[in-house]
Scaffold this active site. Structure first.
Site, PDB file in Angstrom:
ATOM      1  N   GLU A  35     -22.123  -3.324   1.614  1.00 14.27           N
ATOM      2  CA  GLU A  35     -20.858  -3.704   0.960  1.00 14.27           C
ATOM      3  C   GLU A  35     -21.190  -4.380  -0.362  1.00 14.27           C
ATOM      4  O   GLU A  35     -22.018  -5.268  -0.425  1.00 14.27           O
ATOM      5  CB  GLU A  35     -20.035  -4.632   1.869  1.00 14.27           C
ATOM      6  CG  GLU A  35     -18.782  -5.200   1.225  1.00 14.27           C
ATOM      7  CD  GLU A  35     -17.826  -4.159   0.626  1.00 14.27           C
ATOM      8  OE1 GLU A  35     -17.353  -3.283   1.354  1.00 14.27           O
ATOM      9  OE2 GLU A  35     -17.563  -4.232  -0.608  1.00 14.27           O
ATOM     10  N   LEU A  40     -16.411  -9.122   3.390  1.00 16.39           N
ATOM     11  CA  LEU A  40     -16.083  -7.885   4.112  1.00 16.39           C
ATOM     12  C   LEU A  40     -14.555  -7.699   4.160  1.00 16.39           C
ATOM     13  O   LEU A  40     -13.812  -8.590   3.764  1.00 16.39           O
ATOM     14  CB  LEU A  40     -16.655  -7.965   5.531  1.00 16.39           C
ATOM     15  CG  LEU A  40     -18.192  -7.922   5.583  1.00 16.39           C
ATOM     16  CD1 LEU A  40     -18.692  -8.419   6.935  1.00 16.39           C
ATOM     17  CD2 LEU A  40     -18.712  -6.520   5.289  1.00 16.39           C
ATOM     18  N   GLY A 151     -13.486   3.885   0.342  1.00 19.68           N
ATOM     19  CA  GLY A 151     -12.083   3.572   0.031  1.00 19.68           C
ATOM     20  C   GLY A 151     -11.586   4.128  -1.284  1.00 19.68           C
ATOM     21  O   GLY A 151     -12.021   5.189  -1.745  1.00 19.68           O
ATOM     22  N   SER A 152     -10.679   3.389  -1.902  1.00 19.15           N
ATOM     23  CA  SER A 152     -10.000   3.891  -3.111  1.00 19.15           C
ATOM     24  C   SER A 152      -9.687   2.731  -4.054  1.00 19.15           C
ATOM     25  O   SER A 152      -9.826   1.564  -3.693  1.00 19.15           O
ATOM     26  CB  SER A 152      -8.696   4.581  -2.699  1.00 19.15           C
ATOM     27  OG  SER A 152      -7.816   3.621  -2.135  1.00 19.15           O
ATOM     28  N   TYR A 190       5.494   2.097  -2.116  1.00 19.07           N
ATOM     29  CA  TYR A 190       5.635   0.863  -1.331  1.00 19.07           C
ATOM     30  C   TYR A 190       4.894  -0.326  -1.935  1.00 19.07           C
ATOM     31  O   TYR A 190       5.385  -1.458  -1.883  1.00 19.07           O
ATOM     32  CB  TYR A 190       5.231   1.099   0.139  1.00 19.07           C
ATOM     33  CG  TYR A 190       3.739   1.047   0.418  1.00 19.07           C
ATOM     34  CD1 TYR A 190       3.128  -0.119   0.846  1.00 19.07           C
ATOM     35  CD2 TYR A 190       2.939   2.170   0.249  1.00 19.07           C
ATOM     36  CE1 TYR A 190       1.765  -0.163   1.101  1.00 19.07           C
ATOM     37  CE2 TYR A 190       1.588   2.140   0.515  1.00 19.07           C
ATOM     38  CZ  TYR A 190       1.001   0.973   0.934  1.00 19.07           C
ATOM     39  OH  TYR A 190      -0.335   0.925   1.181  1.00 19.07           O
ATOM     40  N   GLU A 210      10.125   4.613 -12.469  1.00 20.69           N
ATOM     41  CA  GLU A 210       9.601   5.681 -11.604  1.00 20.69           C
ATOM     42  C   GLU A 210       9.894   7.030 -12.244  1.00 20.69           C
ATOM     43  O   GLU A 210      11.012   7.297 -12.660  1.00 20.69           O
ATOM     44  CB  GLU A 210      10.246   5.557 -10.206  1.00 20.69           C
ATOM     45  CG  GLU A 210      10.053   6.737  -9.290  1.00 20.69           C
ATOM     46  CD  GLU A 210       8.601   7.084  -8.979  1.00 20.69           C
ATOM     47  OE1 GLU A 210       7.875   6.204  -8.486  1.00 20.69           O
ATOM     48  OE2 GLU A 210       8.204   8.229  -9.242  1.00 20.69           O
ATOM     49  N   ALA A 325      -4.502   1.386   6.084  1.00 13.65           N
ATOM     50  CA  ALA A 325      -5.594   0.683   6.774  1.00 13.65           C
ATOM     51  C   ALA A 325      -5.709   1.117   8.230  1.00 13.65           C
ATOM     52  O   ALA A 325      -6.822   1.339   8.733  1.00 13.65           O
ATOM     53  CB  ALA A 325      -5.348  -0.822   6.687  1.00 13.65           C
ATOM     54  N   HIS A 326      -4.562   1.258   8.927  1.00 23.11           N
ATOM     55  CA  HIS A 326      -4.662   1.598  10.353  1.00 23.11           C
ATOM     56  C   HIS A 326      -5.152   3.015  10.557  1.00 23.11           C
ATOM     57  O   HIS A 326      -5.810   3.306  11.549  1.00 23.11           O
ATOM     58  CB  HIS A 326      -3.326   1.355  11.082  1.00 23.11           C
ATOM     59  CG  HIS A 326      -2.116   1.808  10.342  1.00 23.11           C
ATOM     60  ND1 HIS A 326      -1.476   1.028   9.414  1.00 23.11           N
ATOM     61  CD2 HIS A 326      -1.432   2.959  10.383  1.00 23.11           C
ATOM     62  CE1 HIS A 326      -0.440   1.688   8.930  1.00 23.11           C
ATOM     63  NE2 HIS A 326      -0.400   2.878   9.501  1.00 23.11           N
ATOM     64  N   HIS A 449      18.411  -8.587  26.349  1.00 23.11           N
ATOM     65  CA  HIS A 449      19.558  -8.911  25.501  1.00 23.11           C
ATOM     66  C   HIS A 449      19.579 -10.409  25.218  1.00 23.11           C
ATOM     67  O   HIS A 449      19.331 -11.186  26.126  1.00 23.11           O
ATOM     68  CB  HIS A 449      20.863  -8.519  26.203  1.00 23.11           C
ATOM     69  CG  HIS A 449      22.077  -8.898  25.416  1.00 23.11           C
ATOM     70  ND1 HIS A 449      22.467  -8.207  24.295  1.00 23.11           N
ATOM     71  CD2 HIS A 449      22.967  -9.912  25.579  1.00 23.11           C
ATOM     72  CE1 HIS A 449      23.555  -8.774  23.803  1.00 23.11           C
ATOM     73  NE2 HIS A 449      23.879  -9.814  24.561  1.00 23.11           N
TER      74      HIS A 449
HETATM   75  P1  FAD Z   1     -11.292   0.087   1.474  1.00 25.42           P
HETATM   76  O1  FAD Z   1     -10.450  -0.897   2.141  1.00 25.42           O
HETATM   77  O2  FAD Z   1     -10.984   0.455   0.061  1.00 25.42           O
HETATM   78  O3  FAD Z   1     -12.768  -0.457   1.589  1.00 25.42           O
HETATM   79  C1  FAD Z   1     -13.831   0.176   0.944  1.00 25.42           C
HETATM   80  C2  FAD Z   1     -14.920  -0.837   0.708  1.00 25.42           C
HETATM   81  O4  FAD Z   1     -16.063  -0.137   0.227  1.00 25.42           O
HETATM   82  C3  FAD Z   1     -14.578  -1.866  -0.351  1.00 25.42           C
HETATM   83  O5  FAD Z   1     -14.795  -3.156   0.152  1.00 25.42           O
HETATM   84  C4  FAD Z   1     -15.521  -1.562  -1.508  1.00 25.42           C
HETATM   85  O6  FAD Z   1     -15.964  -2.743  -2.166  1.00 25.42           O
HETATM   86  C5  FAD Z   1     -16.675  -0.911  -0.779  1.00 25.42           C
HETATM   87  N1  FAD Z   1     -17.452   0.011  -1.620  1.00 25.42           N
HETATM   88  C6  FAD Z   1     -16.990   0.983  -2.437  1.00 25.42           C
HETATM   89  N2  FAD Z   1     -18.025   1.653  -2.978  1.00 25.42           N
HETATM   90  C7  FAD Z   1     -19.147   1.084  -2.498  1.00 25.42           C
HETATM   91  C8  FAD Z   1     -20.529   1.335  -2.672  1.00 25.42           C
HETATM   92  N3  FAD Z   1     -20.967   2.326  -3.430  1.00 25.42           N
HETATM   93  N4  FAD Z   1     -21.422   0.535  -2.033  1.00 25.42           N
HETATM   94  C9  FAD Z   1     -20.991  -0.482  -1.235  1.00 25.42           C
HETATM   95  N5  FAD Z   1     -19.696  -0.763  -1.020  1.00 25.42           N
HETATM   96  C10 FAD Z   1     -18.803   0.021  -1.634  1.00 25.42           C
HETATM   97  N6  FAD Z   1      -2.381  -0.234   4.204  1.00 25.42           N
HETATM   98  C11 FAD Z   1      -1.720  -0.456   5.357  1.00 25.42           C
HETATM   99  O7  FAD Z   1      -1.995   0.207   6.353  1.00 25.42           O
HETATM  100  N7  FAD Z   1      -0.755  -1.430   5.447  1.00 25.42           N
HETATM  101  C12 FAD Z   1      -0.408  -2.184   4.381  1.00 25.42           C
HETATM  102  O8  FAD Z   1       0.472  -3.036   4.494  1.00 25.42           O
HETATM  103  C13 FAD Z   1      -1.086  -1.973   3.162  1.00 25.42           C
HETATM  104  N8  FAD Z   1      -0.799  -2.726   2.093  1.00 25.42           N
HETATM  105  C14 FAD Z   1      -1.480  -2.546   0.945  1.00 25.42           C
HETATM  106  C15 FAD Z   1      -1.161  -3.341  -0.142  1.00 25.42           C
HETATM  107  C16 FAD Z   1      -1.835  -3.183  -1.329  1.00 25.42           C
HETATM  108  C17 FAD Z   1      -1.483  -4.074  -2.489  1.00 25.42           C
HETATM  109  C18 FAD Z   1      -2.873  -2.200  -1.441  1.00 25.42           C
HETATM  110  C19 FAD Z   1      -3.645  -2.029  -2.722  1.00 25.42           C
HETATM  111  C20 FAD Z   1      -3.200  -1.403  -0.366  1.00 25.42           C
HETATM  112  C21 FAD Z   1      -2.500  -1.560   0.833  1.00 25.42           C
HETATM  113  N9  FAD Z   1      -2.784  -0.768   1.947  1.00 25.42           N
HETATM  114  C22 FAD Z   1      -2.095  -0.968   3.115  1.00 25.42           C
HETATM  115  C23 FAD Z   1      -3.784   0.316   1.896  1.00 25.42           C
HETATM  116  C24 FAD Z   1      -5.098  -0.127   2.554  1.00 25.42           C
HETATM  117  O9  FAD Z   1      -5.557  -1.296   1.937  1.00 25.42           O
HETATM  118  C25 FAD Z   1      -6.144   0.981   2.449  1.00 25.42           C
HETATM  119  O10 FAD Z   1      -5.609   2.185   2.944  1.00 25.42           O
HETATM  120  C26 FAD Z   1      -7.366   0.625   3.266  1.00 25.42           C
HETATM  121  O11 FAD Z   1      -7.939  -0.583   2.808  1.00 25.42           O
HETATM  122  C27 FAD Z   1      -8.410   1.737   3.198  1.00 25.42           C
HETATM  123  O12 FAD Z   1      -9.505   1.386   3.979  1.00 25.42           O
HETATM  124  P2  FAD Z   1     -10.969   1.980   3.688  1.00 25.42           P
HETATM  125  O13 FAD Z   1     -11.852   1.362   4.702  1.00 25.42           O
HETATM  126  O14 FAD Z   1     -10.902   3.450   3.601  1.00 25.42           O
HETATM  127  O15 FAD Z   1     -11.351   1.485   2.242  1.00 25.42           O
END
Ligand code: FAD
Length: 470
Positions: A35, A40, A151-152, A190, A210, A325-326, A449
Site C-alpha cells: 500500500e 490502510l 482502485g480508482s 451520488y 450536470e 466498496a461492498h 409496529h
Molecule cells: P480503493 O479503495 O481505491 O483502494 C485502492 C488502494 O490501492 C488505495 O489505497 C491506493 O492508495 C492503493 N494503490 C493504488 N495503486 C497502488 C500501487 N501501485 N501500489 C500500492 N498501492 C496502490 N462506495 C460505497 O460502497 N459506499 C459509499 O458510500 C461510497 N462513498 C464514496 C464517497 C466518495 C467521496 C468516494 C470518492 C467514493 C465512495 N465510494 C463508496 C466508492 C468506494 O470508495 C470505492 O468503490 C472503493 O473504495 C473501491 O475499493 P478498491 O479496493 O477497489 O479500491
C-alpha cells in the site's frame, strides 16, 4: 530481492484488497499487502465512504438543530458551527477505522509492505514478481499469485484541472477549511449530491451542473426526480443538460463558462467540486509487460478474477461493475475462497446502491426502467412514508417504498426505497431477494409496529393488490 516467497501479494489495501488479504490469510495463505498510502482502507476509509458519511451525519445534526427542532417544540438559540472540530471528528473516525485494519492484519499475520507496487514479468512463464518502491529504494518480492486491487481516482476534466483548494476532487471537498460561499458541483451523481448536501447544510450556496438532462441516471426515475425537488427545497440548485466549456480563476473567484439549450452563460463561485466519474488506477502497474488486457479501461477477468496473465488476479474498482466498496469487498472474499477451491460467487444482480442524501435513496435489483427496456412483465407496489405512523412520528414523511414483482410468482425483482434510514431498511429487501423471495413471503411476515420497515411490507401488499394502509 527479498528472500521470502508469499502465497499471495495484494497490491492495494482498500476494501477490495484488505478484505481479500484477510480472507486468504484465514484460509491458510501467507499474504503480504503493498500500500502506497500511510494508512490502510483505500479510498473508502480515507477519502470516500467513511469521511463523507461522517460529514453527512454531522451536517445533518447541524441542519436539523437549525431547521427542525422548533417543529418538535424544542427551542434553542441558532446553533453555531465549529468547522475545525467537525472536520477533526471526521478524521478521528477515519483514523480509528484505518488503525482497526492494521490490527486485523497483525491478528491474521499479514505483512504490510509500504510503497508503490508494480508487476515485473516472470521469465519462461513464471508468475510475475512484485517490485515495491518507496523512499527506502526498491525491493522485489516473489509470490505464487498476485492480486491487483489498486482502485480508482476522480477523473479530471479538461477545462478545469484540479487546483486545490479552489478546484477539487471529493477528497478536497471533504476537507475545505472554510465553508464555501458558492460551491459548484460538476456532476449530478451520488458523490456530488452527497458532498453538495454537506456544504449546503453548513451554509454554502450550492449549484449542481450536470451534462445529462437528469440527475442520478441509473436510479429509479421517480425517486431521482422527487429527490431533486427535495434537494431544491434544501437550497441546492440544478443546471441540468448543461456542459462546462471553459473556466478561469482570478484570486478566490472562479468563472465557469456553461453551454445548454438555453444558450451560453457564466457562473461565478469560490469553490468547484469535480465529481464527473472515476478512472481505474491501471497505469504504472506493469500490465503491458505481463500481457494483461483491458476492456473499456478496466481489467478483464474470468470467474476466478484471474486476468489474461496466469497467476495475476484483479478485483474492485479496477474490474467491471459498479465502483462500490461492498462490491470490491465481496469480490475480495470470493476471490480468496475460489482460490481455496470453494464454489463462492458474487451475485452481480443483487449489489445494493445507496445515496446518502436526506432523504436517502436505497435500491437493489432492477428498476422499472430496466424492466421496461427488457420487455419484462412486472407489477408495482408503492407505499408512501406519508402513510407510515413511525415516519409521521419522526417528522420524516418524504419518500416511498417501491416494490417491483413478477406478476405470476410474485418474486421480487427490484426495490427502491426513498426515505428515512432507507439504507438500513434495504437490508430486509436484500435478504428476501437473495433467497428468491416473493411479495407474498414479505406480506406474511409480522413486522414490528410502529417501524419504518412496515412500509416494505405494505409496498409488498400493494404489489399483491392487498394494501391495507394506503
Ligand atoms: P480503493 O479503495 O481505491 O483502494 C485502492 C488502494 O490501492 C488505495 O489505497 C491506493 O492508495 C492503493 N494503490 C493504488 N495503486 C497502488 C500501487 N501501485 N501500489 C500500492 N498501492 C496502490 N462506495 C460505497 O460502497 N459506499 C459509499 O458510500 C461510497 N462513498 C464514496 C464517497 C466518495 C467521496 C468516494 C470518492 C467514493 C465512495 N465510494 C463508496 C466508492 C468506494 O470508495 C470505492 O468503490 C472503493 O473504495 C473501491 O475499493 P478498491 O479496493 O477497489 O479500491
Amino acid at each position: 530481492m527479498s528472500d521470502s516467497t508469499y502465497d499471495l501479494i495484494v497490491i492495494g489495501g482498500g476494501p477490495g484488497g484488505y478484505v481479500a488479504a484477510i480472507r486468504a490469510a484465514q484460509l491458510g495463505q501467507s499474504v503480504a499487502v503493498v500500500e502506497q498510502r500511510a494508512s490502510l482502507g483505500g479510498v473508502c476509509l480515507n477519502e470516500g465512504c467513511i469521511p463523507s458519511k461522517a460529514l453527512l451525519d454531522s451536517s445533518e445534526l447541524f441542519a436539523r438543530a437549525r431547521d427542525e427542532f422548533d417543529k418538535h417544540g424544542i427551542l434553542i438559540d441558532p446553533p453555531r458551527l465549529d468547522l475545525p472540530k467537525l472536520l477533526k471528528r471526521k478524521q478521528d473516525v477515519v483514523t480509528r477505522l484505518t488503525r482497526g485494519i492494521a490490527s486485523l492484519f497483525k491478528k491474521n499475520a499479514i505483512t504490510q509492505l509500504s510503497g508503490s507496487g508494480r508487476l515485473v514479468a516472470g521469465a519462461d512463464g513464471a508468475p510475475p514478481s512484485v517490485a515495491v518502491t518507496s523512499d527506502a529504494g526498491e525491493t522485489t518480492y516473489q509470490a505464487r499469485r498476485v492480486l491487483l486491487a489498486t482502485g480508482s481516482r476522480a477523473i479530471e476534466i479538461p477545462p478545469l484541472p484540479f487546483e486545490p483548494p479552489y478546484v477539487v476532487d471529493a477528497a478536497g471537498a471533504l476537507s475545505f477549511e472554510t465553508v464555501p460561499e458558492h460551491l459548484v458541483v460538476i456532476g449530478g451523481g451520488y458523490i456530488g449530491l452527497e458532498l453538495g448536501t454537506v456544504w449546503a447544510r453548513l451554509g454554502s450556496k450550492v449549484t449542481v451542473v450536470e451534462m445529462l438532462p437528469e440527475i442520478l441516471p441509473p436510479t429509479d426515475r421517480e425517486a431521482a426526480k422527487a429527490l431533486q425537488k427535495l434537494l431544491e427545497k434544501q437550497g441546492l440548485s440544478f443546471r441540468l443538460g448543461t456542459q462546462l466549456t471553459g473556466a478561469s480563476r482570478d484570486g478566490e473567484q472562479i468563472t465557469l463558462s456553461l453551454e445548454s439549450d438555453k444558450g451560453n452563460d457564466k457562473l461565478t463561485c469560490d469553490r468547484v467540486l469535480v465529481s464527473a466519474g472515476r478512472r481505474p488506477n491501471t497505469e504504472q502497474l506493469g500490465l503491458e509487460a505481463c500481457g494483461i488486457e483491458l476492456e473499456q479501461g478496466r481489467i478483464r477477468v474470468d470467474d476466478d478474477y484471474q486476468t489474461s496473465c496466469k497467476g495475476v488476479y484483479a478485483i474492485g474498482d479496477l474490474v467491471p461493475g459498479p465502483m462500490l466498496a461492498h462490491k470490491a469487498s465481496e469480490e475480495g472474499v470470493v476471490f480468496a475462497e475460489r482460490l481455496a477451491g470453494q464454489a463462492s460467487r458474487v451475485d452481480y444482480e443483487l449489489i445494493p446502491g445507496i445515496i446518502y442524501t436526506h432523504p436517502e435513496i436505497a435500491a437493489i435489483g432492477q428498476t422499472e426502467q430496466q424492466l421496461k427496456d427488457t420487455g419484462s412483465e412486472y407489477t408495482v407496489g408503492k407505499f408512501p412514508f406519508m402513510a407510515s405512523g413511525r415516519a409521521k412520528a419522526m417528522n420524516a414523511t418524504d419518500g416511498f417504498v417501491k416494490v417491483l414483482a413478477a406478476p405470476q410468482s410474485g418474486r421480487i425483482l427490484g426495490v427502491t426505497i426513498m426515505g428515512p434510514h432507507a439504507s438500513e431498511m434495504l437490508g430486509e429487501a436484500m435478504a428476501v431477494m437473495a433467497f428468491a423471495g416473493s411479495a407474498r413471503d414479505v406480506a406474511m411476515m409480522c413486522h414490528a409496529h410502529p417501524t419504518l420497515s412496515e412500509s416494505f411490507k405494505e409496498a409488498c401488499l400493494a404489489a399483491l393488490g392487498e394494501a391495507v394502509h394506503a
